[in-house]
Design a protein around this motif. Structure first.
Motif, mmCIF file in Angstrom:
data_model
loop_
_atom_site.group_PDB
_atom_site.id
_atom_site.type_symbol
_atom_site.label_atom_id
_atom_site.label_comp_id
_atom_site.label_asym_id
_atom_site.label_seq_id
_atom_site.Cartn_x
_atom_site.Cartn_y
_atom_site.Cartn_z
ATOM 1 N N CYS A 9 -45.376 -15.301 28.154
ATOM 2 C CA CYS A 9 -44.347 -14.422 28.581
ATOM 3 C C CYS A 9 -43.085 -14.821 27.938
ATOM 4 O O CYS A 9 -42.881 -15.800 27.709
ATOM 5 C CB CYS A 9 -43.940 -14.666 30.184
ATOM 6 N N GLY A 13 -38.757 -12.435 30.576
ATOM 7 C CA GLY A 13 -39.671 -11.277 31.070
ATOM 8 C C GLY A 13 -39.574 -10.490 32.279
ATOM 9 O O GLY A 13 -40.242 -9.390 32.350
ATOM 10 N N GLU A 15 -37.029 -9.659 33.293
ATOM 11 C CA GLU A 15 -35.928 -8.251 32.701
ATOM 12 C C GLU A 15 -36.610 -7.266 31.946
ATOM 13 O O GLU A 15 -36.505 -6.234 32.133
ATOM 14 C CB GLU A 15 -34.789 -8.919 31.853
ATOM 15 N N ALA A 16 -37.698 -7.655 31.208
ATOM 16 C CA ALA A 16 -38.481 -6.901 30.513
ATOM 17 C C ALA A 16 -39.295 -5.815 31.431
ATOM 18 O O ALA A 16 -39.349 -4.831 31.145
ATOM 19 C CB ALA A 16 -39.544 -7.376 29.601
ATOM 20 N N GLN A 19 -37.092 -3.337 32.909
ATOM 21 C CA GLN A 19 -36.631 -2.077 32.266
ATOM 22 C C GLN A 19 -37.866 -1.034 31.985
ATOM 23 O O GLN A 19 -37.740 0.058 32.196
ATOM 24 C CB GLN A 19 -36.484 -2.698 30.640
ATOM 25 N N SER A 96 -46.814 -1.732 25.833
ATOM 26 C CA SER A 96 -45.903 -2.716 25.690
ATOM 27 C C SER A 96 -46.282 -3.957 24.925
ATOM 28 O O SER A 96 -45.572 -4.871 24.537
ATOM 29 C CB SER A 96 -44.997 -2.986 26.663
ATOM 30 N N PRO A 129 -46.541 -9.463 21.870
ATOM 31 C CA PRO A 129 -45.775 -8.462 21.281
ATOM 32 C C PRO A 129 -46.435 -7.816 20.112
ATOM 33 O O PRO A 129 -46.141 -6.637 19.761
ATOM 34 C CB PRO A 129 -44.389 -9.098 20.927
ATOM 35 N N ARG A 132 -48.198 -4.221 20.954
ATOM 36 C CA ARG A 132 -47.107 -3.346 21.118
ATOM 37 C C ARG A 132 -47.458 -2.202 20.395
ATOM 38 O O ARG A 132 -47.837 -2.158 19.237
ATOM 39 C CB ARG A 132 -45.752 -3.728 20.956
#
Length: 392
Positions: A9, A13, A15-16, A19, A96, A129, A132
Motif C-alpha cells: 500500500c 493509501g 487518501e488514495a 480520491q 489504478s 503502481p 496503473r
C-alpha cells in the motif's frame, strides 16, 4: 491486515481510496439522491481503523435514510443507482493498480446499522503502481463529463459506435454465456411519435401522485448558485432553465405538493406532458434496457442493470452525448405495461432515456455531489472540497 497487503500500500493509501471514491460519486442516481454508502473493513471484517493504510475490503450498499421509497419501483431504482456506483468503484480500483475482486451480496440485510443494506463487497489485494492503466484517465474524464441534461438535444445517436467507447472494462459479476441485457434504440418515425404522445399523456403522473411528488419536491433546490448543505438534489434551473430569484420563489410555491395537489391537472403539471413530448422530439433517439423474462427475477439483477446503464452512460459521455431518463413510465405498473406494449417489448423494462448532444452547456454551479467523508464509515477525512459536483 496481511503483511503483503500492508507492504504494497502506498503512503497515504486511505487518501488514495478517498480520491477514487470521490470520482465514483459522480455516478448518476435517481433525483440525485446519492443513496450509496461504503463501509471500510480490515482483514477481520471490523471497521477499518488504520489511517495510514488502505482497507482490506469495501462494502457498497444503500443508506436507507437517503433512499427514495415513495413508490415500490423505487427499490429497484436505488439498486440500479448503487450498482452503477459499485461498478465504477471496482473499475477505478483495478485501473489504478489494485488487485480488486467483487462479489455480490443478494439478500444480505444484516449489518450493525439497520439503515444500511449491503449489496456488493470488493476485496482489496496488493497495490502495484506499475499496473496503473491508461484507462484510468479515460474513466475519470468520462465521469467528470457525464451529465443528466434535461434540455433540448441535437445530433445523432448510433448504439454500436457509442458502446465502442466502453470505459468500464471490469464487471461486478463473472461473464455469463447469453448476456441477459438488451439495449434497444427508437429513432424518429411512427413509433417515436407514438412514444412522444404516450409521454404527453402520462408524464404528469408523478405531479399528481401525492407521495411521489412530495418525495421529488424534497429533492428540488431553489437556490441560485449556492450549494445545498447536504450536496444532493436537482436545481430547479436544471429543469426549467436559468431564472431570476423571483421566478425561483414562484416555482417553490407553485410546485409545493399541497398547492399542486389542490390544483391537480389544472396546475403547473398540465404543461409537463407537452414539454416532455417536445424534448423527446428534439432528441435523435430514445434508448431503453430490457432483460429476458428468465432473468427478470434473478437476484442482483438491478445491481447488474445499474452496471450496464453506467457503462452506456459513460460511453455516451465520451462521445459528447447526454442522457435524460424518462423514468415516470417505469415507476407505475400500469404505465410500465402500456409502455412495453407500445414498444413491442415483452421483456422486463429496466431503464429508458432520451439521448443526444445538449444544445446548451450545463451550468457547473448547479452540479452537486457528496464527499466520501460523509458516505463512508468509519468516516474519512474530508477532501479539499466539501462537495464534488456533476450535473443531475
Amino acid at each position: 491486515m496481511s503483511a503483503a497487503h500492508s507492504a504494497t500500500c502506498p503512503t497515504g493509501g486511505l487518501e488514495a481510496i478517498r480520491q477514487l471514491l470521490a470520482l465514483a460519486a459522480l455516478a448518476p442516481s435517481s433525483h440525485n439522491c446519492q443513496p450509496w454508502h461504503v463501509s471500510l473493513l480490515d482483514a477481520h471484517g471490523h471497521p477499518h481503523a488504520d489511517p495510514g493504510a488502505a482497507p482490506n475490503a469495501l462494502v457498497v450498499g444503500i443508506d436507507r435514510r437517503r433512499a427514495l421509497n415513495a413508490l415500490p419501483a423505487m427499490q429497484g431504482e436505488m439498486h440500479i443507482s448503487a450498482g452503477g456506483f459499485a461498478a465504477i468503484v471496482l473499475n477505478l480500483l483495478r485501473l489504478s493498480g489494485w488487485q480488486a475482486r467483487a462479489s455480490l451480496l443478494p439478500g444480505a440485510c444484516t449489518t450493525q446499522d439497520d439503515a444500511l443494506e449491503p449489496l456488493a463487497r470488493i476485496e482489496l489485494g496488493a497495490f502495484d503502481p506499475g499496473r496503473r492503466s491508461a484507462g484510468l484517465a479515460a474513466l475519470a474524464a468520462a465521469l467528470r463529463r457525464r451529465c443528466t441534461d434535461r434540455g433540448l438535444y441535437r445530433g445523432s445517436f448510433a448504439l454500436h459506435d457509442t458502446m465502442r467507447q466502453d470505459v468500464l472494462p471490469h464487471s461486478l459479476a463473472d461473464a455469463q454465456a447469453g448476456e441477459p441485457w438488451h439495449w434497444h434504440v427508437v429513432q424518429p418515425g411512427l413509433r417515436y411519435d407514438q412514444l412522444g404522445a404516450f409521454y404527453r399523456q402520462h408524464a404528469m403522473r408523478d405531479f399528481v401522485h401525492g407521495p411521489a411528488w412530495r418525495e421529488t419536491y424534497r429533492h428540488l433546490v431553489f437556490s441560485g448558485t449556492a450549494q445545498p448543505r447536504d450536496g444532493v438534489g436537482i436545481n430547479i434551473q436544471s429543469l426549467f432553465g436559468p431564472m431570476p430569484a423571483w421566478r425561483r420563489c414562484l416555482h417553490r410555491v407553485l410546485l409545493h405538493p399541497r398547492l399542486l395537489g389542490a390544483l391537480g391537472p389544472f396546475g403547473a403539471s398540465a404543461h409537463v406532458g407537452t414539454q416532455i413530448e417536445r424534448l423527446i422530439h428534439s432528441s435523435p433517439a430514445v434508448i431503453y434496457l430490457s432483460t429476458a423474462a428468465s432473468h427478470a427475477q434473478a437476484p442482483c439483477r438491478h445491481l447488474l442493470a445499474g452496471e450496464a446503464i453506467a457503462r452506456l452512460w459513460l460511453a455516451a459521455s465520451v462521445s459528447g452525448l447526454s442522457l435524460h431518463p424518462l423514468s415516470v413510465a417505469l415507476q407505475h405498473p400500469d404505465l410500465r405495461a402500456r409502455l412495453g406494449h407500445l414498444l413491442g417489448c415483452d421483456e422486463e423494462l429496466l431503464f429508458i432515456a432520451r439521448a443526444g448532444v445538449p444544445r446548451r452547456p450545463a451550468n457547473p454551479a448547479l452540479r452537486y455531489r457528496r464527499d466520501p467523508s460523509v458516505f463512508c464509515s468509519p468516516p474519512l477525512a474530508a477532501g479539499p472540497a466539501a462537495h464534488h459536483r456533476t450535473q443531475e
